[in-house]
Design an enzyme around this catalytic site. Sequence first.
Site, mmCIF file in Angstrom:
data_model
loop_
_atom_site.group_PDB
_atom_site.id
_atom_site.type_symbol
_atom_site.label_atom_id
_atom_site.label_comp_id
_atom_site.label_asym_id
_atom_site.label_seq_id
_atom_site.Cartn_x
_atom_site.Cartn_y
_atom_site.Cartn_z
ATOM 1 N N SER A 167 0.794 -1.230 0.000
ATOM 2 C CA SER A 167 0.000 0.000 0.000
ATOM 3 C C SER A 167 0.824 1.277 0.000
ATOM 4 C CB SER A 167 -0.954 -0.004 1.188
ATOM 5 O OG SER A 167 -0.204 0.049 2.381
ATOM 6 N N HIS A 217 -5.654 -4.504 -1.975
ATOM 7 C CA HIS A 217 -5.418 -3.315 -2.804
ATOM 8 C C HIS A 217 -5.368 -3.637 -4.293
ATOM 9 C CE1 HIS A 217 -4.862 0.118 -0.159
ATOM 10 N NE2 HIS A 217 -4.228 -0.664 0.687
ATOM 11 N N LYS A 249 -12.621 -1.781 -0.133
ATOM 12 C CA LYS A 249 -11.823 -0.891 -0.987
ATOM 13 C C LYS A 249 -12.500 -0.813 -2.365
ATOM 14 C CE LYS A 249 -7.662 -1.113 1.735
ATOM 15 N NZ LYS A 249 -7.145 -2.240 2.498
HETATM 16 C C1 LIG Z 1 -7.106 -2.749 3.884
HETATM 17 C C2 LIG Z 1 -6.408 -4.037 4.009
HETATM 18 C C3 LIG Z 1 -6.864 -5.033 4.869
HETATM 19 C C4 LIG Z 1 -8.019 -4.810 5.816
HETATM 20 O O1 LIG Z 1 -9.217 -4.779 5.144
HETATM 21 P P1 LIG Z 1 -10.579 -4.504 5.961
HETATM 22 O O2 LIG Z 1 -11.609 -5.225 5.195
HETATM 23 O O3 LIG Z 1 -10.743 -3.017 5.981
HETATM 24 O O4 LIG Z 1 -10.375 -5.056 7.329
HETATM 25 C C5 LIG Z 1 -6.211 -6.236 4.879
HETATM 26 N N1 LIG Z 1 -5.134 -6.463 4.080
HETATM 27 C C6 LIG Z 1 -4.651 -5.516 3.258
HETATM 28 C C7 LIG Z 1 -3.467 -5.813 2.400
HETATM 29 C C8 LIG Z 1 -5.270 -4.270 3.199
HETATM 30 O O5 LIG Z 1 -4.782 -3.336 2.393
#
Ligand SMILES: *Cc1c(COP(=O)(O)O)cnc(C)c1O
Length: 396
Positions: free
Chosen positions: A183, A211, A242
């Site tokens: 990220s 992501h 996301k």
């Molecule tokens: C955002 C993210 C998560 C967490 O996702 P949520 O559904 O908001 O708990 C887990 N792993 C990665 C790589 C992320 O970027």
Amino acid sequence: MYISFQKHLATQLKEIEEAGLYKKERIIVSPQGAEIELDTGQKVLNFCANNYLGLSNNRQLIEAAKAALDDHGYGMSSVRFICGTSDLHKELESRIARFFHTEDTILYAACFDANGGVFEPLLTSEDAIISDALNHASIIDGVRLCKAQRYRYENADMEDLETQLQLAQEQRFRLIVTDGVFSMDGNIAPLDKIVELANRYNAMVLVDESHSAGVVGETGRGVTELYGLMGKVELITGTLGKAFGGAIGGFTTGKKEIIELLRQRSRPYLFSNSIPPLVAAAGIKMISMMTETNELQDRLHGNAEYFISRMTNLGFDIKPTKSAICAVMLYDAKLSQEFAAKLLDEGIYVIGFYYPVVPKGQARIRVQISAAHEKEHLYKAVNSFAKIGRELGVIK
Ligand SMILES: *Cc1c(COP(=O)(O)O)cnc(C)c1O
């Protein structure tokens, strides 16, 4: 007791503030989108949401969620295995599996839970987890809850991964785990090489596509699509929070025996409610939309290419990326904060990141591109970056 504890907390809070690490939250009063309104009345263009496909405020998803509210009600009042499984959960699970060319899917309230509940039921102290150093916090926590032996390799470093796999040969089963897209840099895990090493050293692979799902690959099926490896890794985890709608929810999808065991043993699944039916209904709609047309993915890819090429031509130092994350390198922490503040005055909302979120001396502004961005939004962002970049002596 509380008086002394309160002092203890106040000291910590002061330390956080003095280190410049205190996180303040900006309040948005409009729906999430390319253009948002803040509680200060300021209207800004949003370049820091994970709203990659612009689905956070999508009409079709809202209609699907509203219809489900009417015919499935609001909540389930139960965990899945007692009386909390809706037909919508089952349908979304099978749609996600079809989308990723996997065998079965298990839903969670969040990907944090999917990652928190994936390792401990599957592996014991006889086994090994080999994890990328820059993996998401939820993977780190999930690994901590599991008794397997832990090996860590430097970010996307295949020589180091090979060394760790050699060290892990003593263990019974080996699982390599990696984020699909990291990220902070927006770089992509070299999944082709990871799978090659997994085959050579007899290991399994888990990719967290949080992501990358919806973003990476021709049709947004993530890094397994990008590398022609759909259906070839044992496990994928991902989020509905996301690109996939942006509300809430997570999943693990992959080999059917693994998913079956997770339904029996995974603690966040057994002891916590799943997503509400309305979110599942919107998820089903989202997968349908992404299967019927590639419009949003095409727009996102076009927008990202445009932004990155304009920024590069202006002389900005951009980390190589194939995702919708564009790290504009400034190196200096103070500069990154000043730059982001000035951009906000111009109506561009981005975040400057610095140590310890990124390594020392690697401060940057992270820009996240969305299919919801219109060309004029991108022009405005590029022009604002150019203006502030010249003002602060970052570019000529
Ligand atoms: C955002 C993210 C998560 C967490 O996702 P949520 O559904 O908001 O708990 C887990 N792993 C990665 C790589 C992320 O970027």
